[in-house]
Design a protein around this motif. Sequence first.
Motif, short mmCIF file in Angstrom:
data_model
loop_
_atom_site.label_atom_id
_atom_site.label_comp_id
_atom_site.label_asym_id
_atom_site.label_seq_id
_atom_site.Cartn_x
_atom_site.Cartn_y
_atom_site.Cartn_z
N PHE A 150 0.85 -1.21 0.00
CA PHE A 150 0.00 0.00 0.00
C PHE A 150 0.88 1.25 0.00
CE2 PHE A 150 -3.99 2.08 0.37
CZ PHE A 150 -3.84 3.12 1.25
N TRP A 162 -2.29 -1.04 -8.97
CA TRP A 162 -3.57 -1.39 -8.33
C TRP A 162 -4.49 -0.19 -8.16
CZ3 TRP A 162 -4.42 1.29 -3.89
CH2 TRP A 162 -3.30 1.79 -3.20
N LYS A 222 -8.26 10.44 -11.80
CA LYS A 222 -9.15 10.43 -12.97
C LYS A 222 -10.35 11.31 -12.67
CE LYS A 222 -7.84 5.77 -14.39
NZ LYS A 222 -8.16 4.34 -14.09
N VAL A 257 -14.02 12.58 -12.36
CA VAL A 257 -15.34 11.99 -12.09
C VAL A 257 -16.37 12.97 -12.67
CG1 VAL A 257 -16.99 11.27 -10.33
CG2 VAL A 257 -14.54 10.88 -9.98
N ALA A 315 -18.00 16.48 -12.32
CA ALA A 315 -17.20 17.36 -11.46
C ALA A 315 -15.85 17.64 -12.12
CB ALA A 315 -16.99 16.69 -10.11
N ASN A 338 -2.03 8.09 5.22
CA ASN A 338 -1.88 9.14 4.18
C ASN A 338 -2.67 10.35 4.65
OD1 ASN A 338 -0.56 7.22 2.64
ND2 ASN A 338 -2.33 6.75 1.34
N LEU A 361 -8.19 17.82 -3.63
CA LEU A 361 -9.00 17.13 -2.62
C LEU A 361 -8.16 16.93 -1.36
CD1 LEU A 361 -8.34 13.84 -2.18
CD2 LEU A 361 -9.50 13.66 -4.34
N VAL A 400 -12.49 11.87 2.95
CA VAL A 400 -12.04 12.64 1.79
C VAL A 400 -12.94 13.85 1.63
CG1 VAL A 400 -11.74 12.65 -0.71
CG2 VAL A 400 -11.17 10.59 0.61
N LEU A 407 -21.08 11.86 -5.95
CA LEU A 407 -20.01 11.41 -5.04
C LEU A 407 -20.40 10.11 -4.35
CD1 LEU A 407 -18.44 14.45 -3.23
CD2 LEU A 407 -17.30 12.59 -4.42
N PHE A 439 -12.04 -1.12 -5.07
CA PHE A 439 -10.67 -0.67 -4.71
C PHE A 439 -10.05 -1.62 -3.69
CE2 PHE A 439 -7.47 2.13 -3.01
CZ PHE A 439 -7.60 2.08 -1.64
C1 LIG Z 1 -15.72 14.61 -7.59
C2 LIG Z 1 -14.60 13.66 -7.27
C3 LIG Z 1 -14.24 13.70 -5.82
C4 LIG Z 1 -12.98 12.91 -5.52
C5 LIG Z 1 -13.16 11.39 -5.76
C6 LIG Z 1 -12.01 10.65 -5.10
C7 LIG Z 1 -12.13 10.27 -3.77
C8 LIG Z 1 -11.10 9.55 -3.15
C9 LIG Z 1 -9.94 9.25 -3.84
C10 LIG Z 1 -8.86 8.49 -3.16
C11 LIG Z 1 -7.65 9.08 -2.84
C12 LIG Z 1 -6.66 8.36 -2.16
C13 LIG Z 1 -6.86 7.04 -1.81
S1 LIG Z 1 -5.64 6.14 -0.92
O1 LIG Z 1 -6.33 5.04 -0.26
O2 LIG Z 1 -4.93 7.06 -0.08
C14 LIG Z 1 -4.50 5.39 -2.03
C15 LIG Z 1 -3.54 6.35 -2.62
O3 LIG Z 1 -4.04 6.84 -3.82
C16 LIG Z 1 -8.07 6.45 -2.12
C17 LIG Z 1 -9.06 7.15 -2.79
C18 LIG Z 1 -9.81 9.64 -5.16
C19 LIG Z 1 -10.83 10.36 -5.80
C20 LIG Z 1 -10.61 10.88 -7.13
C21 LIG Z 1 -11.11 10.33 -8.29
C22 LIG Z 1 -11.84 9.08 -8.47
C23 LIG Z 1 -12.01 8.63 -9.76
C24 LIG Z 1 -12.73 7.48 -10.01
C25 LIG Z 1 -13.25 6.81 -8.97
C26 LIG Z 1 -13.05 7.31 -7.69
N1 LIG Z 1 -12.36 8.44 -7.44
#
Ligand SMILES: CCCCCc1ccc(-c2ccc(S(=O)(=O)CCO)cc2)cc1/C=C\c1ccccn1
Length: 238
Positions: free
Chosen positions: A74, A83, A108, A110, A113, A143, A161, A197, A208, A219
């Motif tokens: 991780f 992954w 990526k 979404v 948004a 993190n 974010l 988040v 969302l 995931f």
């Molecule tokens: C309008 C969009 C709002 C943001 C969506 C989003 C939420 C959470 C996270 C995310 C960030 C870090 C982690 S981690 O576990 O720390 C691992 C390291 O990467 C886990 C998830 C990313 C994303 C951003 C985009 C997105 C796109 C495809 C589907 C879902 N999300």
Amino acid sequence: ATEHKLWPEIDRVCLEQLHYARLNLGEGGWQLFAEDGEMRMYKREEEVGGMVVDPLKAVHIVKGVTGHEMCHYFFSADVRMDWETTVEQMTVLESIAEDTQVFLQIHKRVWPAAQRDSLFWSHIRKVPNIRDEDGQDFWIVCNHSTEHQDFPANSGKCVRLFLTVCLVCQTFIDPPKDGTDITRDNLTCKITYCSVVNPGGWAPASVLRAVYKREYPKFLKRFTQYVIDQCADKPIMF
Ligand SMILES: CCCCCc1ccc(-c2ccc(S(=O)(=O)CCO)cc2)cc1/C=C\c1ccccn1
């Protein structure tokens, strides 16, 4: 990493997250929203400033790997893109120490948004002396969003974010009766994944919540299967 300016925050947030991860799901209004085998995912519906920041907590039990291995993959920047399907581009901005790095990730988009990026420190550590029942020491990766002078929030095309995420793992060993060496068949890893988040800017609540409901189970399932596959033919990392 103990002499770095971020160290006090890293230490505090990691220990807070470990405590939070170990809290039972009894209290606090957690709502089960996904189940798949041993994996159970819970959320609380919360909004800050009209934005969905639903805390998420997932618990999972995985056979054949250790908590150290789960946290190692991780944390590892080298394999992240193997992954992590939400990330389009990942950069290590700073390697503070072997166990602490600062990441900039462009995620990526979404639709509808705006595209998001995240900038966070990531820290891995073994936590000795706290043990549940007959488990081994906890391993944790945390993190947590941070700032970097060269990459101010919302300065480019992406909305920044903000996240706090922890992966807390504990290994349970059921040793072979005949006293032979421990194999992967004797290993069970209990995992707790917590995330909060803040999307950092307006995003439709319905979009969302739909994304999280669909993406988070995928995931965690994808990540844990990735670790099982990577470890299968390798010596056990206790
Ligand atoms: C309008 C969009 C709002 C943001 C969506 C989003 C939420 C959470 C996270 C995310 C960030 C870090 C982690 S981690 O576990 O720390 C691992 C390291 O990467 C886990 C998830 C990313 C994303 C951003 C985009 C997105 C796109 C495809 C589907 C879902 N999300």
